[in-house]
Design an enzyme around this catalytic site. Structure first.
Site, PDB file in Angstrom:
ATOM      1  N   GLY A 244       4.084 -18.226  10.008  1.00  0.00           N
ATOM      2  CA  GLY A 244       4.359 -18.768   8.680  1.00  0.00           C
ATOM      3  C   GLY A 244       4.600 -20.262   8.729  1.00  0.00           C
ATOM      4  O   GLY A 244       5.426 -20.737   9.504  1.00  0.00           O
TER       5      GLY A 244
ATOM      6  N   ASP B 265      -6.603 -16.243   2.831  1.00  0.00           N
ATOM      7  CA  ASP B 265      -5.417 -16.892   3.388  1.00  0.00           C
ATOM      8  C   ASP B 265      -4.191 -16.568   2.538  1.00  0.00           C
ATOM      9  O   ASP B 265      -4.304 -16.253   1.350  1.00  0.00           O
ATOM     10  CB  ASP B 265      -5.602 -18.412   3.426  1.00  0.00           C
ATOM     11  CG  ASP B 265      -6.520 -18.862   4.551  1.00  0.00           C
ATOM     12  OD1 ASP B 265      -6.751 -18.062   5.471  1.00  0.00           O
ATOM     13  OD2 ASP B 265      -6.997 -20.004   4.495  1.00  0.00           O
TER      14      ASP B 265
ATOM     15  N   ARG C 120      -4.236 -10.433   9.447  1.00  0.00           N
ATOM     16  CA  ARG C 120      -3.920 -11.529  10.366  1.00  0.00           C
ATOM     17  C   ARG C 120      -2.417 -11.765  10.372  1.00  0.00           C
ATOM     18  O   ARG C 120      -1.802 -11.942   9.314  1.00  0.00           O
ATOM     19  CB  ARG C 120      -4.635 -12.812   9.927  1.00  0.00           C
ATOM     20  CG  ARG C 120      -4.268 -14.049  10.763  1.00  0.00           C
ATOM     21  CD  ARG C 120      -4.672 -15.326  10.034  1.00  0.00           C
ATOM     22  NE  ARG C 120      -6.104 -15.415   9.860  1.00  0.00           N
ATOM     23  CZ  ARG C 120      -6.697 -16.054   8.863  1.00  0.00           C
ATOM     24  NH1 ARG C 120      -5.973 -16.636   7.924  1.00  0.00           N
ATOM     25  NH2 ARG C 120      -8.018 -16.103   8.782  1.00  0.00           N
TER      26      ARG C 120
END
Length: 278
Positions: free
Chosen positions: A162, A107, A158
């Site tokens: 945001g 991530d 990915r």
């Protein structure tokens, strides 16, 4: 115990409950990205404990024949302690996952972590034959340059709009500007990437744009959405396209649940209805 009202967004507190949710998804032709909730540890001990749970999780996924992968946050596995701690724990996870044929997503957190996260991704994905993905955020002005750097690497990228409130001097603050940047990033990716594009969005317009680009360029892609958000659409899309649901679990569910409730009015209405119906 997680209250029933939170079960829409969080798949329980244990790996077993998360994997049971994955089974129900797989029955609906939806794959799962499993995430153990946790972030911003300031000592190695909790970071190492979560890394160990991830290693056990990938072993369980590998042994189960489930269509699932995992996603980890840099600050969860030691970035706030030190870059070396983050790299060491990440490599332990990726090595175990590669042995088990389980994919690993990294991530992306706020802009202060972008460089170290991309550097770690490049190192891991080249060492472990593309078995790693990373997230990029359209609201950061730097992202187009980052995506050009990533285009020739193995692994997956990915694309999201945001979620962090970044400084105006480095980020687009206007919604229309973020949407424009997201569209342009997808256009670049579908034209220049060979594969490995993940469209992380609940926005129907962006999903339709990605489908149009896929039809134009023929580039493979997948769609990704959160557990509890537009699940009817997820099932409909899964009938034609590769669909993945982000499935969080764990004892640190309260702050995650709060963020999901507050970010969309539909989620807030769901919670209010659940409360009023009790």
């Amino acid at each position: 115990m997680i209250p029933p009202i939170a079960n829409r967004f969080v798949a329980g507190e244990s790996p077993a409950t998360a994997l049971e949710h994955v089974r129900t998804l797989n029955d609906r032709n939806i794959n799962a990205i499993v995430n153990l909730l946790g972030e911003h540890y300031d000592s190695r001990s909790p970071a190492a404990a979560d890394a160990a749970e991830y290693r056990t999780l990938v072993a369980d996924i590998g042994d189960s024949n489930l269509e699932a992968c995992i996603s980890v946050k840099p600050s969860q596995i030691g970035l706030d302690v030190g870059e070396d701690v983050f790299r060491d724990l990440l490599e332990e996870i990726v090595a175990e996952a590669t042995d088990r044929d389980v994919f690993v997503w990294i991530d992306m957190e706020d802009h202060t972590t972008t460089d170290v996260t991309l550097d770690a991704f490049e190192a891991m994905t080249t060492t472990y034959d593309g078995n790693v993905g990373v997230c990029v955020q359209a609201n950061l002005e730097r992202t187009r340059e980052d995506v050009e750097r990533l285009a020739d690497l193995p692994g997956k990228v990915r694309f999201v709009k945001g979620a962090y409130d970044e400084p105006a001097e480095i980020a687009y603050k206007d919604k229309a500007a973020v949407n424009r940047a997201y569209r342009e990033l997808l256009e670049y990716a579908f034209e220049h990437f060979e594969d490995g594009i993940a469209v992380g969005s609940h926005d129907p317009a962006m999903i339709e744009h990605a489908i149009d680009l896929h039809e134009e360029y023929g580039t493979d892609f997948e769609l990704q959405m959160l557990m509890g958000v537009r699940e009817d659409a997820q099932e409909e899309l899964a009938a034609e396209y590769e669909m993945w649901q982000y499935v969080p679990y764990g004892g640190r569910w309260k702050s995650y649940f709060y963020r999901r409730v507050m970010e969309r009015k539909e989620n807030l209405f769901f919670v209010l209805r659940a409360i009023l119906d009790r």
